[in-house]
Design an enzyme around this catalytic site. Structure first.
Site, short mmCIF file in Angstrom:
data_model
loop_
_atom_site.label_atom_id
_atom_site.label_comp_id
_atom_site.label_asym_id
_atom_site.label_seq_id
_atom_site.Cartn_x
_atom_site.Cartn_y
_atom_site.Cartn_z
N CYS A 191 0.84 -1.19 0.00
CA CYS A 191 0.00 0.00 0.00
C CYS A 191 0.88 1.25 0.00
O CYS A 191 1.89 1.32 0.70
CB CYS A 191 -0.89 -0.02 1.24
SG CYS A 191 -1.73 1.55 1.58
N CYS A 239 1.11 4.59 3.87
CA CYS A 239 2.00 4.89 5.00
C CYS A 239 3.46 4.64 4.62
O CYS A 239 3.82 3.54 4.23
CB CYS A 239 1.65 4.02 6.21
SG CYS A 239 0.02 4.38 6.91
N GLN A 258 -10.37 18.91 8.71
CA GLN A 258 -9.14 18.23 9.10
C GLN A 258 -9.42 16.75 9.34
O GLN A 258 -10.38 16.40 10.03
CB GLN A 258 -8.56 18.87 10.36
CG GLN A 258 -8.11 20.31 10.17
CD GLN A 258 -6.81 20.44 9.39
OE1 GLN A 258 -6.26 19.46 8.91
NE2 GLN A 258 -6.33 21.66 9.26
N TYR A 304 -7.93 31.74 3.25
CA TYR A 304 -7.97 30.31 2.92
C TYR A 304 -8.68 29.59 4.07
O TYR A 304 -8.15 28.66 4.67
CB TYR A 304 -6.56 29.75 2.70
CG TYR A 304 -5.73 30.61 1.76
CD1 TYR A 304 -5.83 30.47 0.38
CD2 TYR A 304 -4.84 31.56 2.26
CE1 TYR A 304 -5.07 31.25 -0.49
CE2 TYR A 304 -4.09 32.36 1.40
CZ TYR A 304 -4.21 32.20 0.04
OH TYR A 304 -3.46 32.99 -0.80
N ASP A 328 -3.92 30.03 6.31
CA ASP A 328 -3.93 28.57 6.33
C ASP A 328 -4.10 28.08 4.90
O ASP A 328 -5.13 27.51 4.54
CB ASP A 328 -5.07 28.06 7.23
CG ASP A 328 -4.99 26.56 7.48
OD1 ASP A 328 -4.01 25.93 7.04
OD2 ASP A 328 -5.92 26.02 8.09
N CYS A 343 0.61 23.23 5.77
CA CYS A 343 0.57 21.77 5.65
C CYS A 343 1.69 21.26 4.77
O CYS A 343 1.77 20.06 4.50
CB CYS A 343 -0.79 21.31 5.12
SG CYS A 343 -1.22 21.99 3.50
#
Length: 400
Positions: A10, A13, A226, A263, A329, A356
């Site tokens: 996958c 992660c 979030q 934003y 943001d 982010c």
């Protein structure tokens, strides 16, 4: 050694085989290295880990496909390094058991019915994505099956009604949470992204509720929110702390003043600041997010929030109010340099930047450093076992 059977196949992660403390240390060091030219004199608070590292996500978007050409139907995440192959992540660790049960039941059902997935090469087929959202605090679950408009006509699919039977199967699951809505969204676009070209409510409603820091939020299938509720509380709690400083009790910093939340998404930060500000103006380019922000502000009884739809670059020329404080943001690409120049021209004493993507923050700090300097910063891990990280940076105007 990883504790997830899907790790290595996958692509979700990257750090599943690392101890969490090592992940945090590595992420903090990476951000500090990226920002080293700007944070020498800054109060660095370090990194704050996610309150939960297993089952922490409140949203997952699974894809239908196969693991090999002409193989069995699969539902899950893209295989690492592959655009086409799908790994059925039936034991995924970053979601809770309800997600795994919904995924497994959905996959079993459509395998039984022999329903075809949408082939990105031939542009034929029915099944595209499964979107599952669950309130961490409320336990409410919203499920959206994303398909093409090309409904199967096989006899086995039409005996009871393909989607009606699917709804019954989902409602028969013994989940910890409560299903409040099951939807079918049509998406005939050629791209692999989920696009809403019409949504039908198959059961219940097209929204669910989540709570953050005593505020309630109504969330629709495609609302931005979030994806780690508990970690989001850490981020927004730190943001409020950075803005108010040691005057949290008296709220003198924003009392009677105007705050710009640029934003603003669904207006989460704006609403958290509204109780201590004179007025909060949120600007967001996504219309659905703005409508959600308005609904949620009303839901929380906040009368001093104004949300505007549009590009920050253009809206700043149209808004007559001048801010006393600015919160940024932005999306992953950061702030448009032309918009950043307009933001700096307001000359506010402080700007709070929530990022982010550290590389975008580093780029924007290069321009901001003409007039501002970081005075306090930290990083918050919202996404354990992945490469992503959030950075919060408080900037103060340089007195020249």
């Amino acid at each position: 050694m990883s504790d997830c059977k899907h790790f290595g196949m996958c692509g979700g992660c990257a750090y599943r085989d690392m101890e969490y403390a090592d992940q945090l240390s590595m992420k903090e060091n990476e951000v500090k290295e990226l920002l080293k030219d700007y944070i020498d004199d800054c109060e660095w608070e370090g990194i704050f880990g996610s309150p939960e590292i297993y089952g922490y996500r409140n949203k997952m978007e699974f894809s239908f496909g196969d693991a090999k050409k002409d193989g069995d139907l699969e539902l899950g995440m893209h295989r690492k390094g592959s655009f086409y192959d799908i790994v059925s992540v039936t034991e995924c660790k970053i979601v809770d058991e309800d997600y795994r049960m919904i995924l497994s039941e959905t996959l079993s059902y459509f395998r039984e019915k022999d329903v075809k997935y949408y082939h990105r090469r031939t542009h034929q087929g029915y099944l595209r994505h499964l979107l599952v959202r669950k309130g961490k605090k409320t336990g409410e679950i919203l499920i959206d099956l994303v398909t093409t408009s090309d409904k199967p006509t096989d006899t086995i699919c039409m005996e009871k009604g393909l989607l009606e039977d699917y709804v019954d199967r989902l409602l028969g699951l013994k989940l910890d949470g409560k299903i409040v809505g099951i939807l079918n969204t049509v998406n005939d676009s050629l791209s692999d992204t989920v696009k809403n070209e019409g949504t039908e409510v198959l059961y219940g409603q097209d929204y669910f509720y989540e709570e953050l820091l005593s505020l309630k939020f109504k969330i629709t299938p495609f609302s931005f929110f979030q994806t780690n509720s508990l970690s989001a509380e850490v981020i927004y709690g730190k943001a409020r702390e950075y803005v108010l400083g040691d005057k949290e009790a008296s709220s003198d910093i924003l009392n009677g003043k105007t705050l710009f939340d640029l934003y603003s998404g669904t207006g989460t930060i704006a609403q958290l600041m509204a109780s201590v500000a004179g007025k909060v103006i949120g600007v967001e380019i996504v219309p659905e997010a703005v409508e959600s922000a308005k609904i949620n502000a009303e839901l929380n009884g906040l009368k001093n929030c104004d949300f505007i739809t549009g590009d920050v670059l253009k809206v700043l020329d149209e808004v007559s109010e001048k801010p006393d404080y600015i919160i940024l943001d932005p999306p992953r690409d950061g702030v448009n340099p032309k918009a950043l120049k307009k933001i700096m021209n307001y000359g506010v004493e402080n700007i709070l930047y929530i990022s982010c993507k550290p590389t975008s923050l580093a780029r924007d700090l290069q321009m901001l450093s003409w007039y501002y300097k970081p005075v306090k910063a930290c990083v918050v891990d919202q996404f354990p076992f992945t490469k992503n990280i959030e950075t919060i940076c408080l900037l103060s105007k340089i007195n020249k």
